[in-house]
Structure formats: C-alpha cells, structure tokens
Design a protein around this motif. Structure first.
Motif, PDB file in Angstrom:
ATOM      1  N   SER A   1       7.249  12.729   3.416  1.00 57.56           N
ATOM      2  CA  SER A   1       5.959  12.809   4.116  1.00 57.56           C
ATOM      3  C   SER A   1       5.058  11.705   3.597  1.00 57.56           C
ATOM      4  CB  SER A   1       5.296  14.168   3.902  1.00 57.56           C
ATOM      5  OG  SER A   1       6.105  15.181   4.467  1.00 57.56           O
ATOM      6  N   LEU A   2       4.318  11.129   4.523  1.00 52.03           N
ATOM      7  CA  LEU A   2       3.445   9.996   4.216  1.00 52.03           C
ATOM      8  C   LEU A   2       2.018  10.347   4.614  1.00 52.03           C
ATOM      9  CD1 LEU A   2       2.881   6.893   3.770  1.00 52.03           C
ATOM     10  CD2 LEU A   2       3.712   6.546   6.100  1.00 52.03           C
ATOM     11  N   VAL A   3       1.100  10.220   3.657  1.00 56.91           N
ATOM     12  CA  VAL A   3      -0.316  10.486   3.947  1.00 56.91           C
ATOM     13  C   VAL A   3      -0.938   9.226   4.550  1.00 56.91           C
ATOM     14  CG1 VAL A   3      -2.591  10.989   2.924  1.00 56.91           C
ATOM     15  CG2 VAL A   3      -0.536  12.136   2.033  1.00 56.91           C
ATOM     16  N   LEU A   4      -1.582   9.392   5.700  1.00 49.44           N
ATOM     17  CA  LEU A   4      -2.230   8.257   6.360  1.00 49.44           C
ATOM     18  C   LEU A   4      -3.691   8.586   6.612  1.00 49.44           C
ATOM     19  CD1 LEU A   4       0.511   7.471   9.045  1.00 49.44           C
ATOM     20  CD2 LEU A   4      -0.013   6.083   7.026  1.00 49.44           C
ATOM     21  N   ARG A   5      -4.510   7.561   6.508  1.00 49.41           N
ATOM     22  CA  ARG A   5      -5.933   7.729   6.842  1.00 49.41           C
ATOM     23  C   ARG A   5      -6.287   6.691   7.900  1.00 49.41           C
ATOM     24  NH1 ARG A   5      -8.308  11.369   3.547  1.00 49.41           N
ATOM     25  NH2 ARG A   5      -7.180  11.908   1.640  1.00 49.41           N
ATOM     26  N   PRO A   6      -5.765   6.905   9.119  1.00 46.41           N
ATOM     27  CA  PRO A   6      -5.979   5.899  10.160  1.00 46.41           C
ATOM     28  C   PRO A   6      -7.338   6.059  10.820  1.00 46.41           C
ATOM     29  CG  PRO A   6      -4.619   7.675  11.009  1.00 46.41           C
ATOM     30  CD  PRO A   6      -5.003   8.054   9.606  1.00 46.41           C
TER      31      PRO A   6
ATOM     32  N   HIS B   1      -4.404   6.836   1.163  1.00 43.00           N
ATOM     33  CA  HIS B   1      -3.583   6.334   2.264  1.00 43.00           C
ATOM     34  C   HIS B   1      -2.307   5.722   1.681  1.00 43.00           C
ATOM     35  CE1 HIS B   1      -2.900   4.234   6.106  1.00 43.00           C
ATOM     36  NE2 HIS B   1      -2.695   3.145   5.410  1.00 43.00           N
ATOM     37  N   GLY B   2      -1.166   6.118   2.199  1.00 46.25           N
ATOM     38  CA  GLY B   2       0.094   5.537   1.724  1.00 46.25           C
ATOM     39  C   GLY B   2       0.821   6.385   0.697  1.00 46.25           C
ATOM     40  N   THR B   3       0.194   7.523   0.287  1.00 44.37           N
ATOM     41  CA  THR B   3       0.858   8.418  -0.675  1.00 44.37           C
ATOM     42  C   THR B   3       2.131   8.996  -0.041  1.00 44.37           C
ATOM     43  OG1 THR B   3      -1.245   9.020  -1.685  1.00 44.37           O
ATOM     44  CG2 THR B   3       0.576  10.578  -1.995  1.00 44.37           C
TER      45      THR B   3
ATOM     46  N   VAL C   1       0.818  -1.221   0.000  1.00 50.83           N
ATOM     47  CA  VAL C   1       0.000   0.000   0.000  1.00 50.83           C
ATOM     48  C   VAL C   1       0.857   1.279   0.000  1.00 50.83           C
ATOM     49  CG1 VAL C   1      -1.748   1.276   1.313  1.00 50.83           C
ATOM     50  CG2 VAL C   1      -1.852  -1.215   1.241  1.00 50.83           C
ATOM     51  N   PHE C   2       1.847   1.330   0.871  1.00 48.29           N
ATOM     52  CA  PHE C   2       2.643   2.562   0.991  1.00 48.29           C
ATOM     53  C   PHE C   2       3.481   2.764  -0.276  1.00 48.29           C
ATOM     54  CE2 PHE C   2       2.960   2.981   5.935  1.00 48.29           C
ATOM     55  CZ  PHE C   2       1.581   2.961   6.007  1.00 48.29           C
TER      56      PHE C   2
END
Ligand code: BTN
Length: 264
Positions: free
Chosen positions: A76-81, A45-47, A17-18
């Motif tokens: 930088s890592l975009v997360l949607r937790p 998520h994972g961008t 995913v990442f």
C-alpha cells in the motif's frame, strides 16, 4: 533470492520520494488499513506499507483478497494528491500502468481489464484497490493498495484460492520460473513513482492515453454488471474521469463508474 524486508526494498529503490519510509510487517489485517491509519497520523506522501501476509486482505466491491504468505506482494502506498475526490479512480490507472511496466521487466506481457485488473491469458495476476479520505470535494489522502500473485505455483493457486483459482494466475505460472520478490517490489515502486511524476507533468490525459493503449478490452463486446444491472455493448475507451464508455447495440453510449466486466 533476497528476503522481503524493508531494508532490502529500500536499498533497491531509485526513487526520489516513494519509499523514503517503508514499513514491513509479517502479518497485518490489511496493508491498506495500516497505511490509512499511518496517513491519518500524518505519514508522508510516498510512504509504503508491505506485509508478508494479510488476514483481512480487501478487494474491490467489499470482496476478500486472499493473501497467502511467502510468495506474493501486498503493498500500500500513501498518496497526498492535489485532486478532487471524483478524479480518484485515475490514481488506480497509474497503478495499473506501473504494474504492466513491472511485469514487462520480468518478461510478462499483461493487459489491463477495466477498472484495475492485470490479466495474463485472461486470468488475474494483480489487482488494485484505491481508498481515500476526502475533505469536501478534495482528496485529503489516498491509499493505493496493490496485490500481485507473484511466486504462487498452480498447485498453490488451486489450494489457496479455491473457487476463484481457475480465474487467477501468477507471474511464476506465466514465466515458468520464480522471480525475486525484492527486485520485483522495488522495481514496481520505481515504476509507480515514474508514472506518478509523468502524471504530475503531463496530466491525467496522458495517464488515460497510456491506460487505453494497455487495456485488453477496448473494441470488444462486453457485459458490465453494475449495481445489479447488466449492460451489453462494445467497450470504447475510458473518459477523463476514468468512466468506461460502452456503446450499446442501439448506438447509445453509456458511461459506467464501477462494475464487473466480462467478454461476451
Ligand atoms: C481487487 O479486488 O482486484 C483489488 C485487490 C487489492 C488487494 C491489495 S493487497 C494490498 C492492499 N491491501 C488490501 O487489503 N488490499 C490491497
């Protein structure tokens, strides 16, 4: 040594995913700022956002993150937790653990200083700044920003970092040789996903246990400066929300949410 590009990073990833989407920029204000903008516009998520240099690199507590070109990592890592905003500091812990893993892969044994610094011989090698957008109590998206001093020589550190150079180090200084930036960055992203997945399966309890094992300050006498106040005591551990527990001389245990910590 491979050149840092989105293509070179992508072809070295072993993730599910990442990093399925990697953006690379020669120059940005801040990769966190760019990632935030992308997240606001629906980035998945994972961008990943990477830059060669940042003109307005952001550090913790409104500080500047000096970001010279050609040697370091600004990621930088975009997360949607699916977490509450108050649990967000724990995201930073995942980053610190993955950073110790990535450093170990190239032969550098780093410790963590609460809340987010990676230290080698007491000097800062990397830092993490997690920023979020929340919707009520829940996190809408988070941006995990990581800066690593990778291939700066001692001369470069002194020249670029000025006053703070004495407290900083790099992977290159620790190892006495350069490392491949593409390999290091791809491995870091691989470790970030591995640790994030571990969290999804085992929960934050596991993250905190791993983090506590790597923290170089536990059991030591420390001073924490938080909100202009000083607190002296023994660092005990971090709790389930990532707060640092400090046992004062009189036995009272204080929980600190944010601050700067030094050994005394
Ligand atoms: C700290 O103060 O220790 C945190 C530093 C975090 C720096 C990184 S570099 C990539 C990302 N973009 C930023 O502007 N800051 C983070």
């Amino acid at each position: 040594m491979a050149v840092l590009t989105a293509q070179n990073i992508s072809s070295n990833l072993k993730t599910k995913v990442f990093g399925k989407k990697v953006y690379f920029f020669e120059e940005v204000g801040s990769t966190n700022e760019v990632a935030f903008e992308l997240a606001r516009n629906g980035a998945v998520h994972g961008t990943i956002v990477l830059a060669e240099t940042q003109t307005k690199g952001r550090g913790r507590m409104g500080r500047r993150w000096v970001s010279p070109s050609g040697a370091n990592i600004y990621l930088s890592l975009v997360l949607r937790p699916n977490i509450e905003a108050k649990a967000a500091p724990l995201i930073t812990f995942i980053a610190s653990i993955a950073l110790t893993d990535a450093a170990k892969t190239v032969g550098v044994e780093a410790g963590i200083k609460w809340p987010n610094d990676l230290l080698v011989n007491g000097k800062k090698l990397a830092g993490v700044l997690t920023e979020l957008e929340s919707d009520g109590d829940k996190v809408k998206y988070a941006v995990m920003g990581i800066g690593v001093n990778l291939n700066l020589t001692r001369e470069m550190l002194d020249r670029e970092l000025g006053d703070i150079a004495a407290d900083a180090t790099s992977v290159r200084e620790a190892l006495g040789r350069e490392v491949d930036r593409v390999d290091f960055t791809a491995n870091l992203i691989n470790e970030l996903e591995r640790r994030y997945e571990e969290y999804l399966v085992l929960g934050f309890k596991h993250v905190i246990k791993e983090w506590n094992e790597r923290c170089s300050m536990m059991g030591k006498k420390v001073e924490v400066i938080a909100e202009g106040k000083s607190l002296i005591g023994t660092a005990q551990s971090v709790d389930s929300m990532g707060r640092l527990l400090i046992r004062r001389k009189d036995g009272v245990v204080e929980r600190v949410i944010a601050g700067d910590i030094v050994l005394v």
